[in-house]
Motif scaffolding. Structure first.
Motif, PDB file in Angstrom:
ATOM      1  N   ARG A  93      66.804   0.841  22.284  1.00 34.68           N
ATOM      2  CA  ARG A  93      66.117   1.880  22.320  1.00 34.68           C
ATOM      3  C   ARG A  93      65.714   2.050  24.041  1.00 34.68           C
ATOM      4  NH1 ARG A  93      62.033   1.357  18.061  1.00 34.68           N
ATOM      5  NH2 ARG A  93      63.022   2.774  16.339  1.00 34.68           N
ATOM      6  N   ASP A  94      65.903   3.298  24.684  1.00 33.51           N
ATOM      7  CA  ASP A  94      65.940   3.192  26.100  1.00 33.51           C
ATOM      8  C   ASP A  94      64.327   3.041  26.711  1.00 33.51           C
ATOM      9  OD1 ASP A  94      66.095   3.708  28.816  1.00 33.51           O
ATOM     10  OD2 ASP A  94      66.487   5.867  28.743  1.00 33.51           O
ATOM     11  N   ALA A  95      64.152   1.884  27.070  1.00 36.61           N
ATOM     12  CA  ALA A  95      62.519   1.536  27.401  1.00 36.61           C
ATOM     13  C   ALA A  95      61.962   2.508  28.386  1.00 36.61           C
ATOM     14  CB  ALA A  95      62.595   0.153  28.233  1.00 36.61           C
ATOM     15  N   ARG A  96      62.739   3.164  29.362  1.00 33.97           N
ATOM     16  CA  ARG A  96      62.159   4.183  30.290  1.00 33.97           C
ATOM     17  C   ARG A  96      61.637   5.315  29.452  1.00 33.97           C
ATOM     18  NH1 ARG A  96      67.163   4.945  33.763  1.00 33.97           N
ATOM     19  NH2 ARG A  96      67.783   4.374  31.832  1.00 33.97           N
ATOM     20  N   ARG A  97      62.587   5.545  28.336  1.00 33.91           N
ATOM     21  CA  ARG A  97      61.901   6.787  27.483  1.00 33.91           C
ATOM     22  C   ARG A  97      60.513   6.383  26.792  1.00 33.91           C
ATOM     23  NH1 ARG A  97      66.620   9.282  23.973  1.00 33.91           N
ATOM     24  NH2 ARG A  97      64.921  10.406  23.193  1.00 33.91           N
ATOM     25  N   ILE A 100      57.778   6.303  29.058  1.00 34.17           N
ATOM     26  CA  ILE A 100      57.430   7.703  29.839  1.00 34.17           C
ATOM     27  C   ILE A 100      56.627   8.301  28.843  1.00 34.17           C
ATOM     28  CG2 ILE A 100      58.112   9.908  30.313  1.00 34.17           C
ATOM     29  CD1 ILE A 100      60.440   8.619  31.835  1.00 34.17           C
ATOM     30  N   GLY A 101      56.741   8.121  27.194  1.00 35.92           N
ATOM     31  CA  GLY A 101      56.161   8.774  26.270  1.00 35.92           C
ATOM     32  C   GLY A 101      54.781   7.960  25.942  1.00 35.92           C
ATOM     33  N   VAL A 102      54.781   6.767  26.164  1.00 36.41           N
ATOM     34  CA  VAL A 102      53.321   6.125  26.171  1.00 36.41           C
ATOM     35  C   VAL A 102      52.563   6.569  27.230  1.00 36.41           C
ATOM     36  CG1 VAL A 102      52.171   3.944  26.442  1.00 36.41           C
ATOM     37  CG2 VAL A 102      54.321   4.125  25.023  1.00 36.41           C
ATOM     38  N   ILE A 103      52.933   6.703  28.479  1.00 39.34           N
ATOM     39  CA  ILE A 103      52.180   7.289  29.724  1.00 39.34           C
ATOM     40  C   ILE A 103      51.629   8.637  29.354  1.00 39.34           C
ATOM     41  CG2 ILE A 103      52.473   7.602  32.283  1.00 39.34           C
ATOM     42  CD1 ILE A 103      54.248   5.156  32.420  1.00 39.34           C
ATOM     43  N   VAL A 104      52.404   9.362  29.099  1.00 41.86           N
ATOM     44  CA  VAL A 104      52.411  10.723  28.788  1.00 41.86           C
ATOM     45  C   VAL A 104      51.025  10.956  27.980  1.00 41.86           C
ATOM     46  CG1 VAL A 104      53.091  12.948  27.923  1.00 41.86           C
ATOM     47  CG2 VAL A 104      54.495  11.905  29.488  1.00 41.86           C
ATOM     48  N   ALA A 105      51.145  10.076  26.774  1.00 41.78           N
ATOM     49  CA  ALA A 105      50.133  10.193  25.715  1.00 41.78           C
ATOM     50  C   ALA A 105      48.606   9.765  26.275  1.00 41.78           C
ATOM     51  CB  ALA A 105      50.362   9.115  24.380  1.00 41.78           C
ATOM     52  N   VAL A 106      48.899   8.496  27.149  1.00 37.39           N
ATOM     53  CA  VAL A 106      47.587   7.917  27.544  1.00 37.39           C
ATOM     54  C   VAL A 106      47.117   9.242  28.466  1.00 37.39           C
ATOM     55  CG1 VAL A 106      46.722   6.029  29.056  1.00 37.39           C
ATOM     56  CG2 VAL A 106      48.319   5.773  27.205  1.00 37.39           C
ATOM     57  N   VAL A 107      47.764   9.728  29.549  1.00 37.47           N
ATOM     58  CA  VAL A 107      47.228  10.615  30.389  1.00 37.47           C
ATOM     59  C   VAL A 107      46.739  11.854  29.667  1.00 37.47           C
ATOM     60  CG1 VAL A 107      47.739  12.276  32.068  1.00 37.47           C
ATOM     61  CG2 VAL A 107      48.731   9.759  32.193  1.00 37.47           C
ATOM     62  N   ALA A 108      47.325  12.247  28.412  1.00 40.14           N
ATOM     63  CA  ALA A 108      46.824  13.279  27.808  1.00 40.14           C
ATOM     64  C   ALA A 108      45.580  12.858  27.317  1.00 40.14           C
ATOM     65  CB  ALA A 108      47.908  13.782  26.759  1.00 40.14           C
ATOM     66  N   ALA A 109      45.420  11.874  26.520  1.00 33.74           N
ATOM     67  CA  ALA A 109      44.075  11.263  25.988  1.00 33.74           C
ATOM     68  C   ALA A 109      43.019  11.200  26.976  1.00 33.74           C
ATOM     69  CB  ALA A 109      44.250   9.913  25.249  1.00 33.74           C
ATOM     70  N   VAL A 110      43.019  10.624  28.268  1.00 38.27           N
ATOM     71  CA  VAL A 110      42.199  10.582  29.404  1.00 38.27           C
ATOM     72  C   VAL A 110      41.886  12.053  29.887  1.00 38.27           C
ATOM     73  CG1 VAL A 110      41.874  10.083  31.537  1.00 38.27           C
ATOM     74  CG2 VAL A 110      42.938   8.410  30.082  1.00 38.27           C
ATOM     75  N   VAL A 111      42.497  12.782  29.830  1.00 40.20           N
ATOM     76  CA  VAL A 111      42.388  14.331  30.351  1.00 40.20           C
ATOM     77  C   VAL A 111      41.399  15.002  29.046  1.00 40.20           C
ATOM     78  CG1 VAL A 111      43.303  16.623  30.801  1.00 40.20           C
ATOM     79  CG2 VAL A 111      44.452  14.540  31.957  1.00 40.20           C
ATOM     80  N   LEU A 112      41.813  14.808  28.086  1.00 34.82           N
ATOM     81  CA  LEU A 112      41.206  15.275  27.113  1.00 34.82           C
ATOM     82  C   LEU A 112      39.734  14.870  27.072  1.00 34.82           C
ATOM     83  CD1 LEU A 112      40.963  17.209  24.313  1.00 34.82           C
ATOM     84  CD2 LEU A 112      41.718  15.227  23.097  1.00 34.82           C
ATOM     85  N   VAL A 113      39.587  13.699  27.164  1.00 36.22           N
ATOM     86  CA  VAL A 113      38.049  12.947  27.054  1.00 36.22           C
ATOM     87  C   VAL A 113      37.361  13.256  28.283  1.00 36.22           C
ATOM     88  CG1 VAL A 113      37.080  10.657  27.492  1.00 36.22           C
ATOM     89  CG2 VAL A 113      38.849  10.716  25.848  1.00 36.22           C
ATOM     90  N   ALA A 114      38.234  13.668  29.608  1.00 36.62           N
ATOM     91  CA  ALA A 114      37.359  13.961  30.792  1.00 36.62           C
ATOM     92  C   ALA A 114      36.821  15.516  30.562  1.00 36.62           C
ATOM     93  CB  ALA A 114      38.545  14.225  31.841  1.00 36.62           C
TER      94      ALA A 114
END
Length: 124
Positions: A93-97, A100-114
């Protein structure tokens, strides 16, 4: 003697009517068996004749007897045939994709918690 299990509709409800759907499914199974070389031309033709002459399920026992069982499920795409041989490694699998998916999920979770914290603090 038939090899069909007693639970088969052809044996358990032999007086049931043959539907158009049943004819189509059995015709497709016969075509596949003939194309795969499991039936010779004479046996294939005899089974087709019996299939289209039958009015009751019990009359279809000679048609289905000896055929491979019908598929009752779809193979998941992950294990679908043609995706390689057993034991063969798949393409990486393309490691960059993935990252990026993991980073987007973590950022979304942090924003939701905030947002939830801000809402909860404003209510207090």
């Amino acid at each position: 003697m038939s090899e069909l299990p007693i639970s088969s509709p052809y044996r358990s409800t032999p007086d049931g009517p043959v539907t158009d759907s049943e004819r189509e499914q059995l015709s497709a199974r016969l075509n596949t068996a003939y194309a795969d070389g499991r039936l010779d031309a004479d046996d294939y033709q005899a089974r087709l004749d019996t299939l289209f002459a039958a009015s009751r399920l019990g009359q279809l026992v000679p048609v289905v007897d000896g055929l491979p069982p019908a598929t009752t499920y779809d193979s998941p795409a992950m294990v679908a045939p043609g995706s390689g041989t057993p034991g063969q490694l798949s393409e990486a699998r393309d490691a960059r994709r993935v990252s990026i998916g993991v980073i987007v999920a973590v950022v979304a979770a942090v924003v939701l918690v905030a947002i939830l914290l801000v809402v909860l603090l404003s209510l207090a």
